[in-house]
Design a protein around this motif. Structure first.
Motif, short mmCIF file in Angstrom:
data_model
loop_
_atom_site.label_atom_id
_atom_site.label_comp_id
_atom_site.label_asym_id
_atom_site.label_seq_id
_atom_site.Cartn_x
_atom_site.Cartn_y
_atom_site.Cartn_z
N VAL A 117 -2.84 11.93 -0.95
CA VAL A 117 -2.15 12.35 0.27
C VAL A 117 -2.96 11.99 1.51
N GLN A 118 -4.27 12.27 1.48
CA GLN A 118 -5.09 11.98 2.66
C GLN A 118 -5.24 10.48 2.86
N THR A 119 -5.33 9.73 1.78
CA THR A 119 -5.42 8.27 1.89
C THR A 119 -4.15 7.70 2.48
N ALA A 120 -2.99 8.17 2.00
CA ALA A 120 -1.71 7.69 2.53
C ALA A 120 -1.53 8.09 3.99
N THR A 121 -1.98 9.28 4.35
CA THR A 121 -1.88 9.73 5.74
C THR A 121 -2.75 8.88 6.66
N ALA A 122 -3.97 8.58 6.19
CA ALA A 122 -4.89 7.77 6.99
C ALA A 122 -4.50 6.29 7.00
N GLY A 123 -3.84 5.84 5.92
CA GLY A 123 -3.45 4.43 5.84
C GLY A 123 -4.59 3.52 5.43
N HIS A 124 -5.65 4.09 4.85
CA HIS A 124 -6.81 3.31 4.42
C HIS A 124 -7.25 3.77 3.02
N ALA A 125 -7.75 2.82 2.24
CA ALA A 125 -8.07 3.09 0.84
C ALA A 125 -9.23 4.06 0.68
N TYR A 126 -9.09 4.95 -0.30
CA TYR A 126 -10.15 5.90 -0.67
C TYR A 126 -10.67 6.67 0.55
N ALA A 127 -9.74 7.26 1.30
CA ALA A 127 -10.10 7.93 2.55
C ALA A 127 -10.54 9.38 2.37
N HIS A 128 -10.33 9.96 1.19
CA HIS A 128 -10.72 11.35 1.00
C HIS A 128 -12.25 11.47 1.02
N PRO A 129 -12.80 12.44 1.75
CA PRO A 129 -14.26 12.56 1.87
C PRO A 129 -14.98 12.75 0.53
N SER A 130 -14.31 13.34 -0.45
CA SER A 130 -14.97 13.58 -1.74
C SER A 130 -14.95 12.36 -2.66
#
Length: 319
Positions: free
Chosen positions: A135-148
């Protein structure tokens, strides 16, 4: 009460004790005399006539005719049923309710999120294959965007990049490092458990088509679950425990192979660990050790191909 009646009762009790204490049989002259046990007291004799809570059960008694209560709570009684041949059989236990094996979510739940754009160009040295955008990656529009997520950290630790990149730099992978990125399933979800096994296997077929078109030298499968889906698509069955291994796979498992006049042997396959923060079955050091050989191979291929990174624009460095 008349005294003669009371004395008659006392005499009756004395006679009863005398009769009980007297031996029933006399010893024979030809046999050794048996030792006679001491005569029990009057109260001891009366105890024979007291109520006993133990109920004798004969061998032929039905199990249903005896009910024994216990002070402790026990499981439900198991009733046995006699068969025609006299054997006792117990009925099958009641089926328990099965828990749901996954938390599958339809694509409509995340219809407001856009799929991640593939980062693909012809003749790249390698392409990374993830599961699907979170969800966070799709929202940001960039690969592997989740901080964890440890993807960008592992790329740097294994030598695939000269520094730790930010997720916002994902589009620069081809020009800076001759690498790309895609996913086996394009639609976003909260986690991999919300995907079905069927769409994972179907996504393997879509990967084959992508690699036939762009023809990277190698593909890096980021996670065991992705490789299991590809295996099932290629072989029509699940991978056995003894067949799975991290690292380089057999040549017959190359992806995107082309036959005929335009013959192409396909992309070599390297299977590595998941980078999700939820994947804690391996330590960080173990994950780095599995990623390291692939990083060394990519660096070698860059040198052999004389690759020179293009100009870096709009990069954001992580401290």
């Amino acid at each position: 009460m008349p005294p003669n009646r009371a004395s008659k009762r006392a005499k009756t009790a004395d006679e009863e004790v005398s009769e009980l204490s007297a031996p029933k049989d006399q010893a024979s002259d030809t046999e050794p005399t048996a030792t006679v046990p001491p005569t029990p007291s009057f109260k001891g004799q009366l105890s024979r006539f007291q109520y006993n809570s133990t109920i004798p059960v004969s061998d032929n008694a039905s199990p249903k005719s005896v009910s024994v209560r216990s002070s402790k709570r026990t499981r439900a009684d198991v009733r046995v049923t006699p068969t025609t041949d006299g054997a006792l059989t117990a009925p099958s236990p009641q089926p328990q309710k099965k828990r749901k094996s996954s938390s599958y979510a339809p694509s409509s739940r995340y219809a407001h999120l856009s799929p991640l754009v593939d980062i693909l160009e012809p003749n790249l040295i390698c392409v990374f294959v993830g599961t699907n955008p979170g969800v966070q990656t799709a929202t940001a529009g960039h690969a592997y965007a989740h901080p964890s997520n440890h993807f960008w950290k592992l790329l740097h630790a294994s030598g695939l990049t000269d520094r730790r990149l930010s997720p916002t730099e994902d589009r620069s992978l081809p020009v800076k490092y001759c690498m790309g990125n895609t996913n086996i399933v394009s639609r976003p979800s909260k986690n991999a458990a919300e995907l079905s096994k069927e769409e994972m296997v179907a996504g393997a077929g879509e990967l084959e088509a992508k690699f036939r078109e762009f023809r990277p030298e190698a593909v890096c499968i980021v996670g065991k679950g992705i490789w299991e889906a590809i295996w099932k698509y290629r072989k029509g069955r699940a991978v056995r425990k003894e067949e799975f291994r991290y690292g380089w796979q057999d040549e017959e498992m190359n992806m995107g192979m082309v036959d005929g006049e335009q013959h192409w042997p396909g992309s070599k396959v390297f299977v590595t660990t998941s980078t999700s923060g939820l994947a804690a079955n391996l330590t960080p050091a173990e994950k780095e050790a599995i990623w390291k050989p692939f990083g060394e191979w990519v660096q070698k291929r860059r040198e052999e191909r004389g690759f020179r990174p293009g100009k870096e624009e709009g990069s954001v460095q992580l401290q």
